[in-house]
Write an enzyme that holds these catalytic residues in place. Structure first.
Site, mmCIF file in Angstrom:
data_model
loop_
_atom_site.group_PDB
_atom_site.id
_atom_site.type_symbol
_atom_site.label_atom_id
_atom_site.label_comp_id
_atom_site.label_asym_id
_atom_site.label_seq_id
_atom_site.Cartn_x
_atom_site.Cartn_y
_atom_site.Cartn_z
ATOM 1 N N LYS A 54 36.497 38.719 37.873
ATOM 2 C CA LYS A 54 36.229 39.141 39.254
ATOM 3 C C LYS A 54 34.795 39.664 39.383
ATOM 4 C CE LYS A 54 41.127 40.313 39.868
ATOM 5 N NZ LYS A 54 42.128 41.393 39.872
ATOM 6 N N GLN A 98 43.070 47.985 38.985
ATOM 7 C CA GLN A 98 43.786 46.893 38.330
ATOM 8 C C GLN A 98 45.140 47.360 37.804
ATOM 9 O OE1 GLN A 98 42.686 43.713 38.244
ATOM 10 N NE2 GLN A 98 44.361 42.921 37.016
ATOM 11 N N ASP A 121 43.117 44.892 47.945
ATOM 12 C CA ASP A 121 44.314 44.379 47.272
ATOM 13 C C ASP A 121 45.489 44.246 48.241
ATOM 14 O OD1 ASP A 121 44.369 43.681 44.552
ATOM 15 O OD2 ASP A 121 44.246 45.782 43.904
#
Ligand code: GUN
Length: 296
Positions: A54, A98, A121
């Site tokens: 990413k 994450q 997210d």
């Protein structure tokens, strides 16, 4: 027989990222650079790889990124303090913590702490709620949004289709079900979620026009579970032992690719299917967060 057509996630992700790059350039003319903060806790090898990919894509698209790493033993309070600082930093339009997080940290508390406007997210309850309500002002979670784009770009009609999703997780299965049954274009599907307590998974799978495997079980979906001509989307990333492979293990999806390809109509390769799309949608959410902050 050649078998199913491949759904090329890398190519579709590249077209989406080209559009993101144009939007980043547009922001630059106004003196704004989108900024995305990554947070990792501990040294989970898969999370390191994912965040690394990413970060690399951010670099390619002109998005500022920075990664904050806390030790495996970090407590919830330390992580919440870090998030609070990132929330307050005007150079950062987006924050991604994450998953998975260590057991001592409650994911629900952490995801509720990220400002909804920076929650690229789509895990904050406000964004989950907006998704459920069909309110387009929220951020949609990246993997479900990426799967919807994969289907749309491959000419797969979801309208009235029987979609069967294997897995009820908060990151993929549940939000994907909500997304695909909405009354809107590239949705309008009849959705079934199967999980570990489902009575006859095979019977559900065989009804599916579109079968999405997202339960994290190596090569679970076999050819005899798939209706001939069905579209098969493999979200799984599983490391399995393989004495013949480098490092003694290899990655496989939730789908027995070689077997299922012979009966399916279209199938995602793995890697090269869903993974690149998750990243592309994250970039799209990030540039959108920056545009909203810049009142564009
Ligand atoms: N772990 C696996 N997928 C994801 C994702 O989409 N976002 C975050 N934050 N963690 C993940």
């Amino acid at each position: 027989m050649a078998g199913a057509d491949l759904i090329d996630g890398r190519a579709i992700a590249a077209t989406i990222q080209a559009d993101v790059a144009r939007r980043v350039a547009g922001l630059k003319t106004r003196g704004v650079q989108p900024g995305l903060a990554f947070v990792r806790v501990g040294e989970d090898p898969a999370s390191k790889v994912y965040v690394g990919r990413k970060e690399k894509t951010c670099g390619e698209l002109g998005i500022h990124s920075e990664t904050h790493v806390l030790p495996e033993a970090a407590d919830e309070r330390e992580l919440l303090e870090l998030i609070s600082g990132l929330n307050a930093d005007p150079r950062l339009h987006a924050i991604l913590v994450q998953a998975p997080l260590p057991a001592q940290i409650r994911e629900s508390v952490v995801y509720s702490a990220v400002l909804p406007g920076k929650d690229v997210d789509g895990f904050h309850p406000v964004n989950v709620g907006k998704l459920a309500l069909g309110d387009p002002t929220g951020f949609k979670p990246c993997t479900p949004a990426g799967i919807r784009e994969l289907l749309a770009h491959s000419g797969v009609r979801t309208e009235g289709a029987e979609v069967v999703i294997l897995g009820r997780g908060n990151i993929v299965g549940k939000p994907l079900a909500i997304l695909l049954c909405q009354k809107e274009p590239n949705a309008n599907a009849t959705v079934t979620i199967c999980h570990s307590r489902t009575r006859d998974i095979r019977a559900h799978c065989r009804r599916a026009d579109i079968l999405v495997a997202a339960m994290g079980a190596p090569e679970f979906v076999k050819a005899d579970m798939v209706k001939p001509g069905a579209v098969v989307i493999d979200v799984g990333v599983n490391r399995v032992p393989d004495p013949g492979a480098k490092g003694g293990s290899r990655l496989v999806g939730d789908v027995d690719f070689a077997g299922v390809r012979a009966v399916a109509g279209k199938i995602t390769p793995n890697p090269g299917g869903v993974g690149p799309m998750t990243i592309a949608m994250l970039m799209q959410n990030t540039v959108r967060a920056a545009e909203i902050a810049a009142h564009i």
